[in-house]
Design a protein around this motif. Structure first.
Motif, PDB file in Angstrom:
ATOM      1  N   ASN A 109     -39.960  56.551 -48.247  1.00  0.00           N
ATOM      2  CA  ASN A 109     -40.419  56.318 -49.354  1.00  0.00           C
ATOM      3  C   ASN A 109     -39.454  57.813 -49.759  1.00  0.00           C
ATOM      4  OD1 ASN A 109     -40.282  54.739 -51.653  1.00  0.00           O
ATOM      5  ND2 ASN A 109     -42.485  55.607 -52.592  1.00  0.00           N
ATOM      6  N   LYS A 112     -35.340  57.867 -50.764  1.00  0.00           N
ATOM      7  CA  LYS A 112     -34.906  57.270 -51.122  1.00  0.00           C
ATOM      8  C   LYS A 112     -33.365  57.675 -51.325  1.00  0.00           C
ATOM      9  CE  LYS A 112     -35.117  54.281 -54.864  1.00  0.00           C
ATOM     10  NZ  LYS A 112     -35.850  53.504 -56.390  1.00  0.00           N
ATOM     11  N   SER A 113     -33.836  59.195 -52.685  1.00  0.00           N
ATOM     12  CA  SER A 113     -32.306  59.802 -53.101  1.00  0.00           C
ATOM     13  C   SER A 113     -32.044  59.777 -52.405  1.00  0.00           C
ATOM     14  CB  SER A 113     -32.745  60.704 -54.440  1.00  0.00           C
ATOM     15  OG  SER A 113     -33.315  61.570 -53.407  1.00  0.00           O
ATOM     16  N   TYR A 115     -30.718  58.184 -49.601  1.00  0.00           N
ATOM     17  CA  TYR A 115     -29.631  57.458 -48.844  1.00  0.00           C
ATOM     18  C   TYR A 115     -28.448  56.868 -50.515  1.00  0.00           C
ATOM     19  CZ  TYR A 115     -32.344  57.500 -44.690  1.00  0.00           C
ATOM     20  OH  TYR A 115     -32.766  57.945 -43.644  1.00  0.00           O
ATOM     21  N   GLU A 116     -29.928  56.711 -51.466  1.00  0.00           N
ATOM     22  CA  GLU A 116     -28.767  56.565 -52.146  1.00  0.00           C
ATOM     23  C   GLU A 116     -27.461  56.888 -52.662  1.00  0.00           C
ATOM     24  OE1 GLU A 116     -32.263  54.554 -54.703  1.00  0.00           O
ATOM     25  OE2 GLU A 116     -31.594  56.670 -56.032  1.00  0.00           O
ATOM     26  N   SER A 122     -32.120  50.582 -52.845  1.00  0.00           N
ATOM     27  CA  SER A 122     -33.890  49.552 -51.985  1.00  0.00           C
ATOM     28  C   SER A 122     -33.098  48.284 -52.276  1.00  0.00           C
ATOM     29  CB  SER A 122     -34.709  50.174 -53.173  1.00  0.00           C
ATOM     30  OG  SER A 122     -36.350  49.388 -52.783  1.00  0.00           O
ATOM     31  N   THR A 126     -41.209  46.891 -49.346  1.00  0.00           N
ATOM     32  CA  THR A 126     -41.778  47.904 -48.550  1.00  0.00           C
ATOM     33  C   THR A 126     -43.315  47.753 -47.785  1.00  0.00           C
ATOM     34  OG1 THR A 126     -43.195  48.198 -50.419  1.00  0.00           O
ATOM     35  CG2 THR A 126     -41.391  49.174 -51.006  1.00  0.00           C
ATOM     36  N   MET A 137     -33.943  49.916 -47.603  1.00  0.00           N
ATOM     37  CA  MET A 137     -32.685  50.295 -47.773  1.00  0.00           C
ATOM     38  C   MET A 137     -31.648  49.853 -47.652  1.00  0.00           C
ATOM     39  SD  MET A 137     -33.316  52.828 -50.053  1.00  0.00           S
ATOM     40  CE  MET A 137     -32.273  53.241 -51.070  1.00  0.00           C
TER      41      MET A 137
END
Length: 142
Positions: A109, A112-113, A115-116, A122, A126, A137
């Motif tokens: 978690n 996340k940023s 991979y963005e 996403s 979860t 993701m």
């Protein structure tokens, strides 16, 4: 960012060569066997070498027209230098070259940023594994 890309080398490696970095970086409190995946023998494994030292690894598993990458890990002393980005770009290009339609991962978690930045989003799914929260993701390569 990496100050000298020409000293970085991405190469195919054996599954067993990923285990030490997976263990040190991702699951140091678990037994060593915890980072050994049943499907490791069927995956593609890549490592980044910095001046002859293996510093980052990832494992890729292709099923039909999708690729899941797992266990993307970089030694702590080498984090924040763009090495994992280099490796992720490498496997995304590989997926495109193979004509795959989707690449996905189970991301922690708090990553996340990261991979963005590569266009991954996403899926909304979860789960929790060993007290660690993950989200799926993915990126479509159409």
């Amino acid at each position: 960012m990496i100050s000298n890309y020409n000293k970085m080398k991405i190469t195919s490696i054996k599954a067993s060569e990923t285990w030490e970095i997976r263990h040190k970086v991702m699951w140091p409190d678990q037994p060593f066997e915890f980072v050994q995946l049943e499907e490791d023998d069927f995956g593609l494994h890549f490592g980044v070498y910095a001046q002859e030292k293996l510093v980052s690894v990832v494992s890729c598993f292709i099923v039909d027209d999708e690729m899941q990458f797992r266990k993307l890990a970089t030694l702590v002393d080498y984090q924040g230098k763009g090495i994992a980005s280099l490796l992720l770009n490498h496997i995304l290009k590989l997926a495109k070259d193979k004509g795959l339609t989707k690449v996905w991962c189970n991301a922690r978690n708090n990553k996340k940023s990261f991979y963005e930045k590569f266009g991954m989003a996403s899926s909304g799914k979860t789960f929790i594994k060993s007290d660690q929260e993950f989200l799926i993701m993915e990126i479509l390569l159409l």
